[in-house]
Write an enzyme that holds these catalytic residues in place. Structure first.
Site, PDB file in Angstrom:
ATOM      1  N   HIS A 276       0.815  -1.216   0.000  1.00 43.58           N
ATOM      2  CA  HIS A 276       0.000   0.000   0.000  1.00 43.58           C
ATOM      3  C   HIS A 276       0.853   1.274   0.000  1.00 43.58           C
ATOM      4  CE1 HIS A 276      -3.199  -2.708   0.552  1.00 43.58           C
ATOM      5  NE2 HIS A 276      -3.294  -2.688   1.859  1.00 43.58           N
ATOM      6  N   MET A 405      -2.866  22.641   2.685  1.00 45.49           N
ATOM      7  CA  MET A 405      -1.525  23.193   2.698  1.00 45.49           C
ATOM      8  C   MET A 405      -1.320  23.979   3.979  1.00 45.49           C
ATOM      9  SD  MET A 405       1.425  23.789   1.097  1.00 45.49           S
ATOM     10  CE  MET A 405       1.340  23.808  -0.692  1.00 45.49           C
TER      11      MET A 405
END
Length: 517
Positions: A276, A405
């Site tokens: 993964h 962000m």
């Protein structure tokens, strides 16, 4: 790729020429049979059948062309299998009549066949049932489509694939096909993975084999290519000149919970990191492919894996939570890690010197999976805000899917002081009323459409095992020991020390809070 076509890429090392010539650009008109092998097992009940049901109710599987077959050793009737599945599809106590009817209609598409995984008799009966379905739909012989989903342990893959090849193949090539979906784990190390690949590869061509890693079906993982290559904003920043380190994290706040025997055979690296998290690393680190064709994307992923340097022992921290060995299915002296932090380094022009930190663990203090890209300090820090933390670009894979962000802004008020905040795209808030599909839904649909973009290619699998096999053998041989840690903690303290050595700077005084709807 259009849903009505199946195209095999012209890649000489991964195709059988006659097979490809016969099937390129052939419209798919025949009926579709989906065969779930291991139909009575947990994976099929909890993931495969619910994914098929969601595709059905969204109109991707038409009742007039599709039939679903369950196959397993358990001797039960059609209705018994349907009753076992029903509870995973709907809550009858809260469902409306329309929803209950929809489930009932779907369940009527399922027929069950009982048989062994290594004897022809059961598979001959399965082929007979499939052929009768195809005949009832007036499907031209050779135009039908057969999708075999192996919800089974890898130990039986070779025998099952051999039986499918001998007994259940689509009989000719008039637009039809036979495809095989195999679940991880694809082996336990390089040798076993290569042996498994060779055994399946002797029976089926690479374009017929779909190695499923459900992380590649997650919405935010699939967004990586778009974010990186469709936004001018990121293009000049995505390199060693601006990025200090990358973390790819998987955390669970519970232990093995009854799966101790299975988990102990594999451990956290084989279970999560080698597949993964490494797949996510490929999408973060790869170069721009020349197109969105599956082979072009997978070519770039292989290049990243082949550029990874051997793992250094001093850049690995292993852990095992206290109480793990209390599970009666776990050996008393198990050396299996339930936590690992591993630093990978990519030796190429873009990423030289940037540590990629892969971290996964069970029984930790939170549950989440995310990609955390940390940028370098701003040179000439005139605001003296370095101590608050760095800019970070975070992709929250689960739960509360989001992209945000972290950046420094002025604290509102009369003083010129700074504070960390975020630009936030939280999916629950921005896309209200939009259902994010489950990974298995997307990947099964891709298999039906013949799109291998989000599946693991054989050379990609080999390159991934080459990275981790030496470390895994050291753990298996007892040369590296996991450190104890308390359930509900961050894991061993040594893991945070490794992060600091790798250059990660922890943010202080700021926590991202998912917006409430």
């Amino acid at each position: 790729m259009e849903s009505g076509q199946w195209t095999i890429e012209k890649r000489s090392s991964f195709r059988n020429d006659s097979f490809a010539r016969d099937n390129e650009n052939v419209p798919e008109t025949g009926c579709l049979s989906i065969i779930v092998l291991g139909a009575s097992g947990d994976l099929a009940k909890k993931k495969t059948f619910p994914a098929l049901f969601n595709l059905y109710r969204q109109g991707f599987l038409q009742s007039n062309e599709v039939h679903i077959f369950g196959y397993a050793r358990t001797k039960i009737s059609d209705d018994e299998l349907r009753n076992r599945i029903r509870g995973y599809l709907i809550n009858d106590k809260t469902a409306t009549k329309g929803q209950s009817d929809e489930v009932s209609d779907f369940l009527q598409l399922i027929k069950y066949v009982s048989g062994s995984y290594d004897a022809e008799e059961g598979f001959q009966l399965l082929d007979k049932e499939i052929s009768e379905h195809e005949l009832s739909k007036n499907s031209l012989e050779g135009s039908s489509r057969r999708l075999f989903y192996l919800a089974l342990p890898p130990s039986v893959y070779p025998s099952v694939c051999r039986m499918i090849k001998q007994c259940c193949m689509n009989k000719s090539d008039l637009g039809g096909w036979t495809r095989i979906v195999v679940e991880k784990p694809f082996g336990k190390d390089l040798d076993s993975a290569e042996q498994l690949s060779a055994q399946i590869g002797e029976l089926f061509d690479e374009p017929q084999i779909y190695r499923i890693d459900h992380y590649l079906g997650k919405e935010l993982v699939q967004n990586m290519l778009v974010l990186r290559f469709a936004n001018r904003f990121f293009l000049p920043l995505w390199n060693r000149d601006n990025i200090d380190n990358v973390q790819i994290v998987f955390r669970e706040d519970f232990g093995t919970e009854g799966r101790g025997g299975y988990f102990d055979e594999y451990g956290i690296i084989r279970d999560i990191i080698q597949n993964h998290l490494l797949q996510v690393l490929c999408l973060v680190g790869m170069e721009k492919p020349i197109s969105l064709k599956p082979e072009h994307i997978r070519d770039e992923k292989v290049k990243v894996l082949q550029s990874v340097l051997p793992i250094s022992d001093d850049e690995v921290v292993l852990g095992q939570y206290d109480g793990y060995r209390d599970d009666p299915t776990v050996p008393d002296h198990s050396n299996t890690p339930t936590f690992a932090t591993v630093v990978l380094r990519i030796h190429n022009e873009r990423w030289e010197g940037v540590p990629f930190i892969l971290k996964a663990g069970k029984a930790l203090n939170s549950r989440k999976a995310e990609i955390r890209v940390q940028f370098k300090d701003v040179p000439g820090d005139i605001f003296k805000c370095k101590k608050q933390g760095r800019n970070e670009f975070v992709i929250r894979l689960q739960p509360s899917e989001a992209i945000y962000m972290k950046l420094t802004v002025k604290q509102p008020g009369l003083e010129m002081s700074t504070v960390q905040s975020e630009l936030d795209l939280s999916y629950g808030q921005r896309y209200q009323g939009v259902t994010i599909p489950e990974a298995y839904e997307r990947l099964i649909l891709d298999t039906i459409r013949g799109d291998q973009q989000h599946f693991v290619r054989r050379d990609e699998l080999k390159a991934a095992w080459e990275i981790f096999t030496p470390l895994l053998h050291k753990i298996d041989n007892g040369e590296m020991k996991p450190l104890p840690y308390q359930p509900g903690s961050r894991g061993p303290a040594e893991a945070d020390e490794l992060l600091a050595r790798a250059g990660y700077v922890q943010t202080h005084g700021y926590i991202w809070i998912p917006p409430t709807l």
